[in-house]
Design an enzyme around this catalytic site. Sequence first.
Site, PDB file in Angstrom:
ATOM      1  N   CYS A 149      49.539  49.161  43.122  1.00 32.24           N
ATOM      2  CA  CYS A 149      49.463  49.352  41.666  1.00 32.24           C
ATOM      3  C   CYS A 149      49.706  50.806  41.277  1.00 32.24           C
ATOM      4  O   CYS A 149      50.564  51.107  40.435  1.00 32.24           O
ATOM      5  CB  CYS A 149      48.130  48.846  41.140  1.00 32.24           C
ATOM      6  SG  CYS A 149      46.712  49.313  42.158  1.00 32.24           S
TER       7      CYS A 149
HETATM    8  N1  LIG Z   1      43.417  43.961  42.517  1.00 33.20           N
HETATM    9  C1  LIG Z   1      44.508  44.673  42.204  1.00 33.20           C
HETATM   10  O1  LIG Z   1      44.611  45.243  41.096  1.00 33.20           O
HETATM   11  C2  LIG Z   1      45.647  44.786  43.189  1.00 33.20           C
HETATM   12  C3  LIG Z   1      46.826  45.400  42.761  1.00 33.20           C
HETATM   13  C4  LIG Z   1      47.905  45.501  43.658  1.00 33.20           C
HETATM   14  C5  LIG Z   1      47.767  45.012  44.942  1.00 33.20           C
HETATM   15  N2  LIG Z   1      46.601  44.433  45.339  1.00 33.20           N
HETATM   16  C6  LIG Z   1      46.521  43.926  46.708  1.00 33.20           C
HETATM   17  O2  LIG Z   1      46.567  42.508  46.648  1.00 33.20           O
HETATM   18  C7  LIG Z   1      45.797  41.943  47.697  1.00 33.20           C
HETATM   19  C8  LIG Z   1      44.754  41.001  47.088  1.00 33.20           C
HETATM   20  O3  LIG Z   1      43.944  41.766  46.212  1.00 33.20           O
HETATM   21  P1  LIG Z   1      42.802  41.107  45.333  1.00 33.20           P
HETATM   22  O4  LIG Z   1      42.320  42.186  44.430  1.00 33.20           O
HETATM   23  O5  LIG Z   1      43.253  39.831  44.772  1.00 33.20           O
HETATM   24  O6  LIG Z   1      41.687  40.826  46.466  1.00 33.20           O
HETATM   25  P2  LIG Z   1      40.393  39.874  46.397  1.00 33.20           P
HETATM   26  O7  LIG Z   1      40.018  39.636  44.982  1.00 33.20           O
HETATM   27  O8  LIG Z   1      39.385  40.496  47.303  1.00 33.20           O
HETATM   28  O9  LIG Z   1      40.914  38.502  47.027  1.00 33.20           O
HETATM   29  C9  LIG Z   1      41.303  38.395  48.361  1.00 33.20           C
HETATM   30  C10 LIG Z   1      41.671  36.948  48.661  1.00 33.20           C
HETATM   31  O10 LIG Z   1      42.116  36.843  50.016  1.00 33.20           O
HETATM   32  C11 LIG Z   1      41.435  35.762  50.658  1.00 33.20           C
HETATM   33  N3  LIG Z   1      41.297  36.201  52.049  1.00 33.20           N
HETATM   34  C12 LIG Z   1      40.577  37.266  52.518  1.00 33.20           C
HETATM   35  N4  LIG Z   1      40.738  37.393  53.846  1.00 33.20           N
HETATM   36  C13 LIG Z   1      41.563  36.396  54.241  1.00 33.20           C
HETATM   37  C14 LIG Z   1      42.099  35.991  55.494  1.00 33.20           C
HETATM   38  N5  LIG Z   1      41.807  36.664  56.620  1.00 33.20           N
HETATM   39  N6  LIG Z   1      42.901  34.914  55.534  1.00 33.20           N
HETATM   40  C15 LIG Z   1      43.216  34.224  54.408  1.00 33.20           C
HETATM   41  N7  LIG Z   1      42.736  34.553  53.184  1.00 33.20           N
HETATM   42  C16 LIG Z   1      41.918  35.631  53.109  1.00 33.20           C
HETATM   43  C17 LIG Z   1      40.148  35.572  49.885  1.00 33.20           C
HETATM   44  O11 LIG Z   1      39.816  34.209  49.806  1.00 33.20           O
HETATM   45  P3  LIG Z   1      38.778  33.427  50.738  1.00 33.20           P
HETATM   46  O12 LIG Z   1      37.773  34.441  51.207  1.00 33.20           O
HETATM   47  O13 LIG Z   1      38.238  32.372  49.814  1.00 33.20           O
HETATM   48  O14 LIG Z   1      39.650  32.874  51.821  1.00 33.20           O
HETATM   49  C18 LIG Z   1      40.554  35.969  48.468  1.00 33.20           C
HETATM   50  O15 LIG Z   1      41.069  34.865  47.772  1.00 33.20           O
HETATM   51  C19 LIG Z   1      45.147  43.121  48.441  1.00 33.20           C
HETATM   52  O16 LIG Z   1      45.906  43.422  49.578  1.00 33.20           O
HETATM   53  C20 LIG Z   1      45.222  44.249  47.423  1.00 33.20           C
HETATM   54  O17 LIG Z   1      45.279  45.522  48.032  1.00 33.20           O
HETATM   55  C21 LIG Z   1      45.540  44.291  44.487  1.00 33.20           C
END
Ligand SMILES: NC(=O)c1ccc[n+]([C@@H]2O[C@H](COP(=O)([O-])OP(=O)(O)OC[C@H]3O[C@@H](n4cnc5c(N)ncnc54)[C@H](OP(=O)(O)O)[C@@H]3O)[C@@H](O)[C@H]2O)c1
Length: 345
Positions: A149
Amino acid sequence: MIKVGIVGGTGYTGVELLRLFASHPEVQLQAVTSRKEDGMPVAEMYPSLRGRVDIAFSSPDKARLTDCDVVFFATPHGVAMAQAAELLAAGVKVIDLAADFRLQDVAVFEKWYKLPHSCPDLLKEAAYGLVELNRDAIRKARIVGNPGCYPTTMQLGYAPLLKAGVIDASHLIADCKSGVSGAGRKAELPLLFSEASDNFKAYGVSGHRHLPETLEQLGKLTDDKLGLLFTPHLVPMIRGMHSTLYARLTKEIDNAALQALFEDAYKNEPFVDVMPFGSHPETRTTRASNMLRIALHRPGDGDTVVVLVVQDNLVKGAAGQAVQCMNLMFGLEETMGLLHVPVLP
Ligand SMILES: NC(=O)c1ccc[n+]([C@@H]2O[C@H](COP(=O)([O-])OP(=O)(O)OC[C@H]3O[C@@H](n4cnc5c(N)ncnc54)[C@H](OP(=O)(O)O)[C@@H]3O)[C@@H](O)[C@H]2O)c1
């Protein structure tokens, strides 16, 4: 219809993908995974999607991801690279919202993410998913590393200046702020309401993972030696990102010409709005939309240009950008499913 799978559908970028797909005319949801919520209807966890998303979460081992046309990984780093080879072999395209396919330099990836890269060969063919700067490669790609981001704001804010060669590339300063959803949907002490609200703090000042990603990409825009001081901050709001970028001008250029650099660079970009010179863009003017807004300033008509950039970290900073990439990869109109007007107030 494009058959879509989402790994990590319970998190913030996952549910943002689901929201966008609920009104995307060419998408059919095939599978949405959760390791903890196998069988739970998506709309039970997220009632905002009732009547619009009728699929249930399935555990990753049950989800038939190889039946999809494209799989989005809305997961922590390390997850997509473990599954990418199998998906690609089955003819499935991969868009990773984490960092596995962003950094081309494996040593740099391993230093900052502290795990070995399991598929450096696939990494080589991955396209970096910042559409405005890499559209042609994304169109042809099987794998996309969706940008971070903060890097999105820094690259789109600095690109016109670096390409024109009018600033000192060795001394860039980026002072950036993100809403708390940037940290994801997890239970961690600093993210509790009483910790994060009514508070303001910097973090990662001595080094943040988005620094090497931004430097690698900015390096493609200039032959000059790059130096970037990047300071992220956490602000007590849910969504939104505001980056204040500073650069010292090294060429004689008046304000109208500076503004023209940005207006020319982004005149055909549906998701980049160059506001009038001297404007103050607000994060809320991008909320829940794929728009990124930019405004230029030159305090005291001195030799420093200040570029203000705002976006919604979950949309242009993550899920919206990923959908923009998907549209290109499947030959669809780039804006399809992404033309929501920001929510204000
Ligand atoms: N939040 C932002 O603004 C943003 C912006 C740009 C990029 N990102 C990137 O996008 C990615 C997701 O971010 P987020 O904010 O959505 O994170 P989040 O809210 O913590 O969600 C992570 C998701 O991944 C799943 N997960 C975790 N470990 C896993 C594994 N080993 N295998 C399969 N599923 C798994 C979790 O679901 P379960 O535990 O239910 O399986 C959950 O649905 C990250 O890499 C982050 O750096 C985030």
